[in-house]
Design a protein around this motif. Structure first.
Motif, PDB file in Angstrom:
ATOM      1  N   ILE A  51      37.832  57.806  45.824  1.00 31.30           N
ATOM      2  CA  ILE A  51      37.865  58.055  44.378  1.00 31.30           C
ATOM      3  C   ILE A  51      37.497  59.511  44.112  1.00 31.30           C
ATOM      4  CG2 ILE A  51      36.779  57.495  42.156  1.00 31.30           C
ATOM      5  CD1 ILE A  51      36.390  54.615  43.212  1.00 31.30           C
ATOM      6  N   GLY A  80      41.604  43.117  28.810  1.00 36.62           N
ATOM      7  CA  GLY A  80      41.055  42.086  29.697  1.00 36.62           C
ATOM      8  C   GLY A  80      39.908  42.528  30.585  1.00 36.62           C
ATOM      9  N   CYS A  81      39.407  43.752  30.382  1.00 33.78           N
ATOM     10  CA  CYS A  81      38.285  44.231  31.211  1.00 33.78           C
ATOM     11  C   CYS A  81      37.093  43.280  31.098  1.00 33.78           C
ATOM     12  CB  CYS A  81      37.837  45.629  30.792  1.00 33.78           C
ATOM     13  SG  CYS A  81      39.161  46.792  30.479  1.00 33.78           S
ATOM     14  N   CYS A  84      36.426  40.287  33.552  1.00 26.56           N
ATOM     15  CA  CYS A  84      35.816  40.559  34.856  1.00 26.56           C
ATOM     16  C   CYS A  84      34.477  41.284  34.756  1.00 26.56           C
ATOM     17  CB  CYS A  84      36.769  41.369  35.726  1.00 26.56           C
ATOM     18  SG  CYS A  84      38.194  40.414  36.293  1.00 26.56           S
ATOM     19  N   HIS A  85      34.393  42.268  33.849  1.00 26.57           N
ATOM     20  CA  HIS A  85      33.189  43.111  33.825  1.00 26.57           C
ATOM     21  C   HIS A  85      32.200  42.737  32.719  1.00 26.57           C
ATOM     22  CE1 HIS A  85      34.626  45.978  36.827  1.00 26.57           C
ATOM     23  NE2 HIS A  85      35.804  45.929  36.247  1.00 26.57           N
ATOM     24  N   PRO A 101      35.176  42.046  46.593  1.00 23.84           N
ATOM     25  CA  PRO A 101      33.862  42.340  46.035  1.00 23.84           C
ATOM     26  C   PRO A 101      33.790  41.917  44.565  1.00 23.84           C
ATOM     27  CG  PRO A 101      35.189  44.335  46.157  1.00 23.84           C
ATOM     28  CD  PRO A 101      35.964  43.273  46.862  1.00 23.84           C
ATOM     29  N   ASP A 102      32.588  41.598  44.085  1.00 31.39           N
ATOM     30  CA  ASP A 102      32.506  41.152  42.695  1.00 31.39           C
ATOM     31  C   ASP A 102      32.482  42.349  41.748  1.00 31.39           C
ATOM     32  OD1 ASP A 102      30.015  41.783  43.603  1.00 31.39           O
ATOM     33  OD2 ASP A 102      28.977  40.346  42.316  1.00 31.39           O
ATOM     34  N   PRO A 103      33.086  42.169  40.563  1.00 29.45           N
ATOM     35  CA  PRO A 103      33.188  43.287  39.618  1.00 29.45           C
ATOM     36  C   PRO A 103      31.809  43.724  39.141  1.00 29.45           C
ATOM     37  CG  PRO A 103      34.572  41.421  38.945  1.00 29.45           C
ATOM     38  CD  PRO A 103      33.690  40.939  40.043  1.00 29.45           C
ATOM     39  N   LEU A 106      29.530  47.338  34.327  1.00 29.46           N
ATOM     40  CA  LEU A 106      29.832  48.767  34.198  1.00 29.46           C
ATOM     41  C   LEU A 106      28.731  49.570  33.495  1.00 29.46           C
ATOM     42  CD1 LEU A 106      33.653  48.532  33.445  1.00 29.46           C
ATOM     43  CD2 LEU A 106      32.550  49.112  35.615  1.00 29.46           C
ATOM     44  N   LEU A 113      28.914  57.395  37.155  1.00 30.00           N
ATOM     45  CA  LEU A 113      30.349  57.695  37.280  1.00 30.00           C
ATOM     46  C   LEU A 113      30.750  58.832  36.350  1.00 30.00           C
ATOM     47  CD1 LEU A 113      31.883  54.099  37.341  1.00 30.00           C
ATOM     48  CD2 LEU A 113      31.735  55.704  39.252  1.00 30.00           C
ATOM     49  N   VAL A 121      40.147  55.221  38.459  1.00 31.60           N
ATOM     50  CA  VAL A 121      40.054  53.818  38.886  1.00 31.60           C
ATOM     51  C   VAL A 121      40.856  52.912  37.949  1.00 31.60           C
ATOM     52  CG1 VAL A 121      38.478  51.845  39.076  1.00 31.60           C
ATOM     53  CG2 VAL A 121      37.871  54.023  40.128  1.00 31.60           C
ATOM     54  N   MET A 131      40.338  44.671  41.249  1.00 36.80           N
ATOM     55  CA  MET A 131      40.489  45.705  40.224  1.00 36.80           C
ATOM     56  C   MET A 131      41.948  46.124  40.091  1.00 36.80           C
ATOM     57  SD  MET A 131      39.231  47.578  37.912  1.00 36.80           S
ATOM     58  CE  MET A 131      40.016  48.858  36.953  1.00 36.80           C
ATOM     59  N   PRO A 132      42.593  45.763  38.931  1.00 37.21           N
ATOM     60  CA  PRO A 132      44.025  46.033  38.773  1.00 37.21           C
ATOM     61  C   PRO A 132      44.307  47.500  38.443  1.00 37.21           C
ATOM     62  CG  PRO A 132      43.217  44.413  37.132  1.00 37.21           C
ATOM     63  CD  PRO A 132      42.027  45.082  37.747  1.00 37.21           C
ATOM     64  N   PHE A 134      46.018  49.743  35.902  1.00 38.21           N
ATOM     65  CA  PHE A 134      46.578  49.660  34.548  1.00 38.21           C
ATOM     66  C   PHE A 134      47.698  50.673  34.371  1.00 38.21           C
ATOM     67  CE2 PHE A 134      44.139  46.310  32.618  1.00 38.21           C
ATOM     68  CZ  PHE A 134      43.074  46.175  33.504  1.00 38.21           C
ATOM     69  N   VAL A 151      33.626  53.549  28.381  1.00 35.59           N
ATOM     70  CA  VAL A 151      32.804  53.111  29.525  1.00 35.59           C
ATOM     71  C   VAL A 151      31.610  54.058  29.717  1.00 35.59           C
ATOM     72  CG1 VAL A 151      32.764  52.768  32.044  1.00 35.59           C
ATOM     73  CG2 VAL A 151      34.680  51.870  30.694  1.00 35.59           C
TER      74      VAL A 151
HETATM   75  C1  HEC Z   1      40.533  40.734  37.521  1.00 39.08           C
HETATM   76  C2  HEC Z   1      39.251  41.393  37.453  1.00 39.08           C
HETATM   77  C3  HEC Z   1      39.148  42.796  36.918  1.00 39.08           C
HETATM   78  C4  HEC Z   1      39.648  43.305  35.745  1.00 39.08           C
HETATM   79  C5  HEC Z   1      40.527  42.588  34.708  1.00 39.08           C
HETATM   80  C6  HEC Z   1      39.159  44.642  35.655  1.00 39.08           C
HETATM   81  N1  HEC Z   1      38.391  44.952  36.735  1.00 39.08           N
HETATM   82 FE1  HEC Z   1      37.416  46.721  37.086  1.00 39.08          FE
HETATM   83  N2  HEC Z   1      36.836  46.060  38.908  1.00 39.08           N
HETATM   84  C7  HEC Z   1      37.046  44.792  39.394  1.00 39.08           C
HETATM   85  C8  HEC Z   1      36.455  44.694  40.705  1.00 39.08           C
HETATM   86  C9  HEC Z   1      36.491  43.475  41.603  1.00 39.08           C
HETATM   87  C10 HEC Z   1      35.876  45.949  40.996  1.00 39.08           C
HETATM   88  C11 HEC Z   1      35.089  46.347  42.254  1.00 39.08           C
HETATM   89  C12 HEC Z   1      35.985  46.901  43.313  1.00 39.08           C
HETATM   90  C13 HEC Z   1      35.187  47.412  44.499  1.00 39.08           C
HETATM   91  O1  HEC Z   1      34.001  47.110  44.631  1.00 39.08           O
HETATM   92  O2  HEC Z   1      35.775  48.143  45.305  1.00 39.08           O
HETATM   93  C14 HEC Z   1      36.135  46.782  39.830  1.00 39.08           C
HETATM   94  C15 HEC Z   1      35.729  48.099  39.728  1.00 39.08           C
HETATM   95  C16 HEC Z   1      35.826  48.852  38.571  1.00 39.08           C
HETATM   96  C17 HEC Z   1      35.317  50.201  38.422  1.00 39.08           C
HETATM   97  C18 HEC Z   1      34.755  51.059  39.534  1.00 39.08           C
HETATM   98  C19 HEC Z   1      33.289  51.063  39.695  1.00 39.08           C
HETATM   99  C20 HEC Z   1      32.898  51.925  40.883  1.00 39.08           C
HETATM  100  O3  HEC Z   1      32.050  51.492  41.637  1.00 39.08           O
HETATM  101  O4  HEC Z   1      33.419  53.046  41.077  1.00 39.08           O
HETATM  102  C21 HEC Z   1      35.566  50.579  37.129  1.00 39.08           C
HETATM  103  C22 HEC Z   1      35.213  51.906  36.466  1.00 39.08           C
HETATM  104  C23 HEC Z   1      36.258  49.479  36.492  1.00 39.08           C
HETATM  105  N3  HEC Z   1      36.411  48.457  37.397  1.00 39.08           N
HETATM  106  C24 HEC Z   1      36.680  49.476  35.178  1.00 39.08           C
HETATM  107  C25 HEC Z   1      37.528  48.505  34.626  1.00 39.08           C
HETATM  108  C26 HEC Z   1      38.132  48.616  33.300  1.00 39.08           C
HETATM  109  C27 HEC Z   1      37.851  49.713  32.307  1.00 39.08           C
HETATM  110  C28 HEC Z   1      38.946  47.529  33.159  1.00 39.08           C
HETATM  111  C29 HEC Z   1      39.894  47.212  32.019  1.00 39.08           C
HETATM  112  C30 HEC Z   1      40.834  48.259  31.640  1.00 39.08           C
HETATM  113  C31 HEC Z   1      38.801  46.711  34.378  1.00 39.08           C
HETATM  114  N4  HEC Z   1      37.946  47.355  35.234  1.00 39.08           N
HETATM  115  C32 HEC Z   1      39.435  45.499  34.591  1.00 39.08           C
HETATM  116  C33 HEC Z   1      37.709  43.753  38.749  1.00 39.08           C
HETATM  117  C34 HEC Z   1      38.369  43.855  37.541  1.00 39.08           C
END
Ligand code: HEC
Length: 169
Positions: A51, A80-81, A84-85, A101-103, A106, A113, A121, A131-132, A134, A151
């Motif tokens: 990253i 939809g963030c 998960c978060h 890994p679990d989300p 934030l 960050l 990301v 983590m999808p 977008f 965030v």
């Molecule tokens: C389906 C579940 C899911 C969704 C929906 C999702 N995330 Fe995540 N996200 C995760 C997971 C799982 C990780 C951890 C990945 C890892 O540990 O490598 C993550 C990691 C992250 C991180 C990185 C944290 C780091 O350690 O650097 C950020 C920032 C983040 N997500 C923001 C978002 C945002 C903003 C959205 C919506 C636009 C979103 N996520 C939607 C599952 C999700």
């Protein structure tokens, strides 16, 4: 010479062994057990380094503008963030606790960050995790920057603010 041949032989045997373990189905891809500590350590370091190296874009919007942060809150809820978060006053969905890994929560990470990292990301996702990307589904950069702005503010956002911003017309 013989020593080098030995190393070569070990290399080949190692390769065959790994192929049997992985293609023979012996390696378990179950998400139930925790990763062994060495795997978790390696994945975390590879992720953070990747990253940091890739996240080079600079913001195209003001990240401290309240209108931008409010728009980011709305996008955060609608994209939809929260499932998960979680979010201020909003629980994550139960299923997200089953992700490996679990989300992360934030708001605990927001100070560490940088906006460019959050942007990267969200745009690119994190391959082979939940983590999808977008960017892949066509969310434009401007919207992603608003999400990054939101965030970054997460530790300071109140439940009421999040509710107002995310339900604004
Ligand atoms: C389906 C579940 C899911 C969704 C929906 C999702 N995330 Fe995540 N996200 C995760 C997971 C799982 C990780 C951890 C990945 C890892 O540990 O490598 C993550 C990691 C992250 C991180 C990185 C944290 C780091 O350690 O650097 C950020 C920032 C983040 N997500 C923001 C978002 C945002 C903003 C959205 C919506 C636009 C979103 N996520 C939607 C599952 C999700």
């Amino acid at each position: 010479m013989r020593f080098l041949a030995m190393i070569g032989l070990l290399g080949i045997l190692g390769g065959i062994g790994a192929a049997v373990v992985f293609f023979g189905g012996f390696y378990s891809i179950s998400a139930i057990p925790d990763d062994p500590p060495i795997v978790a350590w390696a994945l975390t370091h590879v992720r953070n380094a990747s990253i940091d190296r890739h996240a080079v874009e600079t913001p195209t919007v003001s990240l401290t503008d309240t209108a931008v942060i409010a728009a980011g809150a709305k996008a955060f809820a609608q994209r939809g963030c929260v499932s998960c978060h979680g979010g201020p006053g909003a629980e994550w969905a139960k299923f997200s606790e089953g992700l490996r890994p679990d989300p992360p929560d934030l708001k605990d990470l927001a100070d560490a960050l940088q906006p460019r990292e959050i942007f990267w990301v969200v745009k690119n996702g994190i391959n082979m995790t939940g983590m999808p990307s977008f960017g892949r589904i066509g969310v434009d950069d401007k919207e992603i920057w608003t999400i990054a702005a939101f965030v970054k503010q997460l530790p300071k956002v109140t439940d009421e603010q999040f509710k107002t911003w995310s339900t604004a017309p």
